[in-house]
Design a protein around this motif. Structure first.
Motif, PDB file in Angstrom:
ATOM      1  N   GLY A  94      18.771  82.275  31.673  1.00 35.99           N
ATOM      2  CA  GLY A  94      19.533  81.831  30.519  1.00 35.99           C
ATOM      3  C   GLY A  94      20.638  80.878  30.948  1.00 35.99           C
ATOM      4  N   GLY A  95      21.365  80.379  29.996  1.00 38.42           N
ATOM      5  CA  GLY A  95      22.506  79.534  30.296  1.00 38.42           C
ATOM      6  C   GLY A  95      22.157  78.065  30.476  1.00 38.42           C
ATOM      7  N   ASP A  96      23.163  77.284  30.795  1.00 38.24           N
ATOM      8  CA  ASP A  96      22.997  75.839  30.940  1.00 38.24           C
ATOM      9  C   ASP A  96      22.164  75.502  32.167  1.00 38.24           C
ATOM     10  N   LEU A  97      21.420  74.422  32.071  1.00 40.43           N
ATOM     11  CA  LEU A  97      20.563  73.988  33.170  1.00 40.43           C
ATOM     12  C   LEU A  97      21.341  73.809  34.462  1.00 40.43           C
ATOM     13  N   VAL A  98      22.544  73.261  34.379  1.00 39.50           N
ATOM     14  CA  VAL A  98      23.311  72.949  35.588  1.00 39.50           C
ATOM     15  C   VAL A  98      23.807  74.203  36.304  1.00 39.50           C
ATOM     16  N   ASP A  99      23.709  75.347  35.642  1.00 48.21           N
ATOM     17  CA  ASP A  99      24.217  76.575  36.243  1.00 48.21           C
ATOM     18  C   ASP A  99      23.182  77.324  37.071  1.00 48.21           C
ATOM     19  N   THR A 100      21.944  76.782  37.155  1.00 48.15           N
ATOM     20  CA  THR A 100      20.931  77.419  37.991  1.00 48.15           C
ATOM     21  C   THR A 100      20.638  76.529  39.182  1.00 48.15           C
ATOM     22  N   ASP A 101      19.548  76.805  39.902  1.00 47.66           N
ATOM     23  CA  ASP A 101      19.211  76.024  41.093  1.00 47.66           C
ATOM     24  C   ASP A 101      17.703  75.829  41.144  1.00 47.66           C
ATOM     25  N   PRO A 102      17.218  74.837  41.914  1.00 44.15           N
ATOM     26  CA  PRO A 102      15.785  74.529  41.928  1.00 44.15           C
ATOM     27  C   PRO A 102      14.898  75.687  42.354  1.00 44.15           C
ATOM     28  N   ALA A 103      15.335  76.500  43.313  1.00 44.05           N
ATOM     29  CA  ALA A 103      14.507  77.613  43.767  1.00 44.05           C
ATOM     30  C   ALA A 103      14.302  78.632  42.650  1.00 44.05           C
ATOM     31  N   THR A 104      15.332  78.903  41.883  1.00 44.21           N
ATOM     32  CA  THR A 104      15.225  79.841  40.770  1.00 44.21           C
ATOM     33  C   THR A 104      14.331  79.282  39.674  1.00 44.21           C
ATOM     34  N   ILE A 105      14.441  77.990  39.432  1.00 43.93           N
ATOM     35  CA  ILE A 105      13.565  77.344  38.449  1.00 43.93           C
ATOM     36  C   ILE A 105      12.108  77.468  38.877  1.00 43.93           C
ATOM     37  N   ASP A 106      11.833  77.179  40.147  1.00 45.24           N
ATOM     38  CA  ASP A 106      10.458  77.279  40.653  1.00 45.24           C
ATOM     39  C   ASP A 106       9.918  78.694  40.484  1.00 45.24           C
ATOM     40  N   ARG A 107      10.732  79.676  40.837  1.00 46.62           N
ATOM     41  CA  ARG A 107      10.268  81.068  40.757  1.00 46.62           C
ATOM     42  C   ARG A 107       9.910  81.431  39.321  1.00 46.62           C
ATOM     43  N   MET A 108      10.764  81.044  38.376  1.00 46.03           N
ATOM     44  CA  MET A 108      10.501  81.410  36.993  1.00 46.03           C
ATOM     45  C   MET A 108       9.256  80.721  36.456  1.00 46.03           C
ATOM     46  N   LEU A 109       9.109  79.433  36.723  1.00 50.21           N
ATOM     47  CA  LEU A 109       7.934  78.720  36.229  1.00 50.21           C
ATOM     48  C   LEU A 109       6.657  79.219  36.896  1.00 50.21           C
ATOM     49  N   ASN A 110       6.739  79.566  38.176  1.00 53.24           N
ATOM     50  CA  ASN A 110       5.560  80.094  38.866  1.00 53.24           C
ATOM     51  C   ASN A 110       5.112  81.427  38.274  1.00 53.24           C
ATOM     52  N   LEU A 111       6.072  82.270  37.892  1.00 55.31           N
ATOM     53  CA  LEU A 111       5.717  83.580  37.342  1.00 55.31           C
ATOM     54  C   LEU A 111       5.359  83.486  35.864  1.00 55.31           C
ATOM     55  N   ASN A 112       6.161  82.778  35.087  1.00 56.48           N
ATOM     56  CA  ASN A 112       5.966  82.741  33.639  1.00 56.48           C
ATOM     57  C   ASN A 112       4.784  81.876  33.215  1.00 56.48           C
ATOM     58  N   VAL A 113       4.467  80.855  34.010  1.00 56.71           N
ATOM     59  CA  VAL A 113       3.425  79.903  33.614  1.00 56.71           C
ATOM     60  C   VAL A 113       2.248  79.915  34.592  1.00 56.71           C
ATOM     61  N   ASN A 114       2.498  79.572  35.841  1.00 57.40           N
ATOM     62  CA  ASN A 114       1.395  79.389  36.794  1.00 57.40           C
ATOM     63  C   ASN A 114       0.595  80.660  37.018  1.00 57.40           C
ATOM     64  N   ALA A 115       1.284  81.787  37.204  1.00 63.55           N
ATOM     65  CA  ALA A 115       0.576  83.042  37.452  1.00 63.55           C
ATOM     66  C   ALA A 115      -0.286  83.430  36.257  1.00 63.55           C
ATOM     67  N   VAL A 116       0.221  83.208  35.055  1.00 62.08           N
ATOM     68  CA  VAL A 116      -0.565  83.507  33.854  1.00 62.08           C
ATOM     69  C   VAL A 116      -1.839  82.669  33.839  1.00 62.08           C
ATOM     70  N   MET A 117      -1.694  81.380  34.083  1.00 64.71           N
ATOM     71  CA  MET A 117      -2.868  80.501  34.076  1.00 64.71           C
ATOM     72  C   MET A 117      -3.878  80.919  35.149  1.00 64.71           C
ATOM     73  N   LYS A 118      -3.383  81.305  36.329  1.00 60.64           N
ATOM     74  CA  LYS A 118      -4.295  81.700  37.410  1.00 60.64           C
ATOM     75  C   LYS A 118      -4.967  83.036  37.107  1.00 60.64           C
ATOM     76  N   ASN A 119      -4.244  83.968  36.516  1.00 62.42           N
ATOM     77  CA  ASN A 119      -4.856  85.246  36.154  1.00 62.42           C
ATOM     78  C   ASN A 119      -5.945  85.060  35.101  1.00 62.42           C
ATOM     79  N   VAL A 120      -5.666  84.232  34.106  1.00 66.96           N
ATOM     80  CA  VAL A 120      -6.660  83.964  33.062  1.00 66.96           C
ATOM     81  C   VAL A 120      -7.851  83.225  33.655  1.00 66.96           C
ATOM     82  N   HIS A 121      -7.575  82.241  34.500  1.00 68.73           N
ATOM     83  CA  HIS A 121      -8.647  81.497  35.172  1.00 68.73           C
ATOM     84  C   HIS A 121      -9.569  82.439  35.942  1.00 68.73           C
ATOM     85  N   ALA A 122      -8.991  83.451  36.561  1.00 68.62           N
ATOM     86  CA  ALA A 122      -9.776  84.379  37.378  1.00 68.62           C
ATOM     87  C   ALA A 122     -10.636  85.310  36.541  1.00 68.62           C
ATOM     88  N   VAL A 123     -10.168  85.694  35.362  1.00 65.68           N
ATOM     89  CA  VAL A 123     -10.891  86.698  34.577  1.00 65.68           C
ATOM     90  C   VAL A 123     -11.881  86.082  33.588  1.00 65.68           C
TER      91      VAL A 123
END
Length: 243
Positions: A94-123
């Protein structure tokens, strides 16, 4: 018309807590076998011991490339097939974009988006071959409007809304239903970074819902007859006034 989940085999990611655990308990009570996917091996061991033989532990770190890719094959060594995949694991910024960091952004997008797509792709090949199945993804009310106070999280959920609704159309000829559940704020670990005062006020105002309310919605989606798809169920606290 409601249909039975008795004998169905479900896979739930992020199953050791929050919405995932509440949905596990709901589906077990309905007669399903549930493969509980989480990276927390200790928590899984304790839970399957408590929940009984129809709860099956699957230790997977969805942020680890190899572990994520191995999830479905490993599950199919433990159970005969997969009727239901519920992609629930996620994280929050949450919060303003400038208050986070690139590593945290990567982690969230990898879990919220990429992992979902890969799990669906697999099943998808497995379900397509069987000509039946259900895929549900935990989205969010944030996937339906530009929540300016959480731009990164909101963007991930807009991406998931697009992915779910395009896959829903792709899978119609294969007999596989695809849908999403979109909760408002839920009492869970995802709100751990909320300021304590904001959390207290939200609880007192009735602007949060319990994970069990989302689990009820998922069960409703899964128990419709096969000719009906609930494409998205939005579940809000009655006092939630931001949308």
């Amino acid at each position: 018309m409601s249909v039975s989940l008795d004998g169905k085999i479900a896979v739930i990611t992020g199953a050791a807590s929050g919405i995932g655990l509440a949905t596990t308990e709901k589906l077990l009570a309905a007669g399903a076998t549930v493969v509980m996917v989480d990276r927390n091996e200790k928590a899984l061991d304790e839970l399957v011991a408590r929940l009984g033989p129809r709860a099956v532990a699957q230790v997977t770190d969805l942020l680890d490339f190899d572990s994520c890719n191995a999830m479905v094959p490993e599950i199919l060594q433990k159970v005969d097939h997969i009727d239901i995949l519920y992609c629930n694991a996620g994280t929050y910024i949450g919060g303003d974009l400038v208050d986070t960091d690139p590593a945290t952004i990567d982690r969230m997008l990898n879990l919220n988006v990429n992992a979902v797509m890969k799990n669906v792709h697999a099943v998808v090949p497995h379900m397509s071959e069987r000509k039946t199945g259900d895929i549900i993804v935990t989205c969010s009310i944030a996937g339906h409007f530009p929540a300016y106070w959480e731009p990164i999280y909101t963007s991930s959920k807009w991406a998931i809304t697009c992915f779910v609704q395009t896959m829903r159309r792709q899978m119609i000829p294969h007999g596989v239903r695809v849908g999403q559940v979109s909760p408002g704020p839920v009492v869970s670990a995802l709100l751990a970074d909320w300021p304590e005062e904001n959390l207290r006020k939200a609880k007192e105002a009735g602007a949060l819902i319990d994970p069990e309310e989302v689990a009820d919605a998922v069960e409703y989606m899964l128990t419709r007859k096969r000719t009906v798809t609930i494409r998205d169920m939005i579940v809000l606290p009655t006092a939630f006034d931001r949308v």
